[in-house]
Design an enzyme around this catalytic site. Structure first.
Site, short mmCIF file in Angstrom:
data_model
loop_
_atom_site.label_atom_id
_atom_site.label_comp_id
_atom_site.label_asym_id
_atom_site.label_seq_id
_atom_site.Cartn_x
_atom_site.Cartn_y
_atom_site.Cartn_z
N ASP A 143 7.41 -47.75 27.58
CA ASP A 143 6.61 -46.54 27.39
C ASP A 143 5.12 -46.90 27.45
O ASP A 143 4.75 -48.05 27.19
CB ASP A 143 6.89 -45.93 26.01
CG ASP A 143 8.15 -45.08 26.00
OD1 ASP A 143 8.64 -44.69 27.07
OD2 ASP A 143 8.65 -44.82 24.89
N GLN A 172 0.28 -42.70 33.31
CA GLN A 172 -0.09 -41.37 32.81
C GLN A 172 -1.14 -40.74 33.73
O GLN A 172 -2.26 -41.25 33.85
CB GLN A 172 -0.67 -41.51 31.39
CG GLN A 172 0.31 -42.09 30.40
CD GLN A 172 -0.38 -42.83 29.27
OE1 GLN A 172 -1.31 -43.61 29.51
NE2 GLN A 172 0.08 -42.63 28.05
N ARG A 193 7.70 -44.69 36.07
CA ARG A 193 7.79 -43.32 35.55
C ARG A 193 6.39 -42.73 35.51
O ARG A 193 5.48 -43.31 34.89
CB ARG A 193 8.37 -43.36 34.13
CG ARG A 193 8.30 -42.01 33.43
CD ARG A 193 8.60 -42.13 31.94
NE ARG A 193 9.91 -42.67 31.70
CZ ARG A 193 10.26 -43.23 30.53
NH1 ARG A 193 9.40 -43.31 29.53
NH2 ARG A 193 11.47 -43.69 30.37
N HIS A 236 8.36 -31.53 33.01
CA HIS A 236 9.14 -30.28 32.94
C HIS A 236 8.48 -29.21 33.77
O HIS A 236 8.90 -28.07 33.78
CB HIS A 236 9.21 -29.81 31.48
CG HIS A 236 9.59 -30.90 30.55
ND1 HIS A 236 8.66 -31.65 29.85
CD2 HIS A 236 10.80 -31.42 30.25
CE1 HIS A 236 9.28 -32.56 29.17
NE2 HIS A 236 10.57 -32.46 29.38
P1 FDA Z 1 3.43 -29.51 30.50
O1 FDA Z 1 3.68 -29.80 29.06
O2 FDA Z 1 2.04 -29.28 30.98
O3 FDA Z 1 4.33 -28.28 30.89
C1 FDA Z 1 4.23 -27.76 32.21
C2 FDA Z 1 5.20 -26.62 32.39
O4 FDA Z 1 6.54 -27.09 32.15
C3 FDA Z 1 5.01 -25.47 31.43
O5 FDA Z 1 3.98 -24.64 31.85
C4 FDA Z 1 6.37 -24.83 31.52
O6 FDA Z 1 6.50 -24.09 32.71
C5 FDA Z 1 7.29 -26.02 31.59
N1 FDA Z 1 7.74 -26.39 30.23
C6 FDA Z 1 7.25 -27.37 29.46
N2 FDA Z 1 7.90 -27.41 28.27
C7 FDA Z 1 8.81 -26.43 28.32
C8 FDA Z 1 9.77 -25.93 27.39
N3 FDA Z 1 9.93 -26.45 26.16
N4 FDA Z 1 10.56 -24.90 27.79
C9 FDA Z 1 10.39 -24.33 29.00
N5 FDA Z 1 9.48 -24.74 29.90
C10 FDA Z 1 8.70 -25.77 29.58
N6 FDA Z 1 3.84 -39.58 27.65
C11 FDA Z 1 3.13 -40.70 27.42
O7 FDA Z 1 1.94 -40.63 27.17
N7 FDA Z 1 3.74 -41.93 27.48
C12 FDA Z 1 5.06 -42.06 27.80
O8 FDA Z 1 5.57 -43.19 27.85
C13 FDA Z 1 5.81 -40.89 28.06
N8 FDA Z 1 7.13 -40.96 28.39
C14 FDA Z 1 7.78 -39.80 28.81
C15 FDA Z 1 9.08 -39.87 29.29
C16 FDA Z 1 9.69 -38.75 29.80
C17 FDA Z 1 11.07 -38.86 30.36
C18 FDA Z 1 9.01 -37.50 29.79
C19 FDA Z 1 9.64 -36.27 30.36
C20 FDA Z 1 7.75 -37.41 29.27
C21 FDA Z 1 7.12 -38.55 28.75
N9 FDA Z 1 5.85 -38.48 28.21
C22 FDA Z 1 5.16 -39.64 27.98
C23 FDA Z 1 5.26 -37.16 27.85
C24 FDA Z 1 4.40 -36.61 28.96
O9 FDA Z 1 3.23 -37.37 29.10
C25 FDA Z 1 4.01 -35.16 28.67
O10 FDA Z 1 3.26 -35.12 27.50
C26 FDA Z 1 5.19 -34.21 28.54
O11 FDA Z 1 6.20 -34.53 29.45
C27 FDA Z 1 4.74 -32.79 28.84
O12 FDA Z 1 4.22 -32.70 30.13
P2 FDA Z 1 4.90 -31.90 31.33
O13 FDA Z 1 4.72 -32.69 32.56
O14 FDA Z 1 6.28 -31.56 31.00
O15 FDA Z 1 3.98 -30.63 31.49
#
Ligand code: FDA
Length: 317
Positions: A143, A172, A193, A236
């Site tokens: 991570d 990131q 990732r 997501h």
């Molecule tokens: P964001 O949170 O901006 O969401 C974008 C869109 O996704 C929303 O507008 C919505 O449409 C949809 N969405 C999001 N959440 C939803 C929900 N609950 N229900 C419905 N729709 C939803 N970070 C880090 O700093 N170090 C790390 O090592 C990791 N590791 C990691 C592993 C994995 C497998 C994942 C998925 C994520 C991480 N992260 C992470 C976290 C990552 O940096 C980030 O904070 C979250 O994934 C949220 O970002 P999104 O890309 O999902 O977009």
């Protein structure tokens, strides 16, 4: 104009470091029930059960034993032991074949912050976890934590890859440096990732505006998809998921040459949809007692998660 969601996000990320609020929330009678939506349990068996359930619906998993910022050597050793035990249990459950279940490790949980020898201790512990993963037939992803640890984490990654070439990295997209890091890590066999990034970072190192972060994510994705490595699209965000699919098609990537990743409890229907259409989908499962920092980062990402949590506190607490 003040952006209310940005203020809420910064506030929650600040609270993720607050010991007092942590105690308050951990002691709230309903907290544990609510936490279950994002964290399936505290024991190894809970993590194995969650991975088994996902496996039955064609979803892979990467499992995180919760804990971070450890400044206690015994705690760092206990975290290493928890991973070794977890990997044995996953193997016994038949989940590690073809890397269906792997583990995600935070170096700060295995000793990176210990005074003096922290870097070496974390490296040694990570090495033992990698060996246990190899014995079980699977792999490890490191991570990525806040930007002060990026260089040290990438150094550790390169050291581990000398013996365990399949160790995965996390980059990131919110960091200015990440597009260049993607270029460095897009070589053959390199598992990377790509996520947006979850920590509170200063303007000097990170994009603050969500549209800028998304643009950076796409630039990074282009580099990874064009490269020879194995991109892991951790988001997501429906738009980014779609763009990732289009880029994979443009570069004639087969479905087994990259994967999508999402967090446990978030957009489960979308996870199933991607798996059902033949794409690889891996779910990040956190487990253990140290869920506070993880939960606060999920709250910060999405006001709806905070509302869900507060409503549960109000109705049951
Ligand atoms: P964001 O949170 O901006 O969401 C974008 C869109 O996704 C929303 O507008 C919505 O449409 C949809 N969405 C999001 N959440 C939803 C929900 N609950 N229900 C419905 N729709 C939803 N970070 C880090 O700093 N170090 C790390 O090592 C990791 N590791 C990691 C592993 C994995 C497998 C994942 C998925 C994520 C991480 N992260 C992470 C976290 C990552 O940096 C980030 O904070 C979250 O994934 C949220 O970002 P999104 O890309 O999902 O977009």
């Amino acid at each position: 104009m003040v952006d209310a969601s940005a203020v809420l996000r910064q506030g929650l990320l600040q609270l993720s470091k607050s010991g007092q609020v942590r105690t308050l929330i951990e002691k709230a009678p309903v907290s544990r029930d609510v936490v279950r939506r994002f964290v399936p349990g505290e024991r190894t068996a809970d993590a194995v059960r969650a991975a088994t359930d996902l496996d039955r619906t064609g979803r892979r998993s990467t499992i995180d034993f919760l804990g971070e910022d450890t400044t206690d050597l015994d705690q760092a050793r206990a975290t290493r032991d928890a991973y070794v035990q977890l990997l044995e249990a996953l193997s016994e459950a038949g989940l590690t074949q073809e890397g269906r279940s792997e583990v995600s490790v935070k170096l700060s949980a295995v000793g990176q912050y210990l005074p003096g020898d922290g870097h070496k201790i974390a490296l040694d512990h990570a090495r033992e976890i990698c060996q246990a993963a190899t014995n079980a037939g699977t792999t490890v992803t490191l991570d990525m934590e806040d930007h002060t640890t990026t260089d040290a984490t990438l150094e550790t990654l390169l050291e581990l890859r000398q013996d365990f070439p399949s160790v995965g990295a996390v980059l990131q997209a919110y960091l200015h440096r990440t597009e260049a890091d993607c270029r460095d890590l897009a070589g053959a066999g390199s598992r990377v990732r790509l996520c947006k990034g979850a920590y509170k970072e200063p303007e000097s190192v990170a994009f603050q505006d969500s549209a800028e972060v998304d643009k950076s994510y796409v630039r990074c994705l282009k580099v990874l998809m064009a490269g020879e490595g194995y991109p892991m699209v951790a988001s997501h965000d429906p738009r980014l998921v779609e763009i990732a699919g289009a880029l994979a098609a443009r570069h004639h990537r087969s479905a087994d040459s990259f994967e999508y990743q999402m967090l446990y409890g978030i957009r489960p229907e979308e996870q199933k949809r991607l798996a059902d259409r033949g794409d690889q989908m891996r779910v990040y499962i956190p487990y253990g007692q140290e869920w506070y920092g993880y939960l606060m980062r999920r709250m910060a990402e999405r006001p709806a998660n905070t509302v869900f949590f507060l409503r549960a506190l109000a109705t049951k607490g």
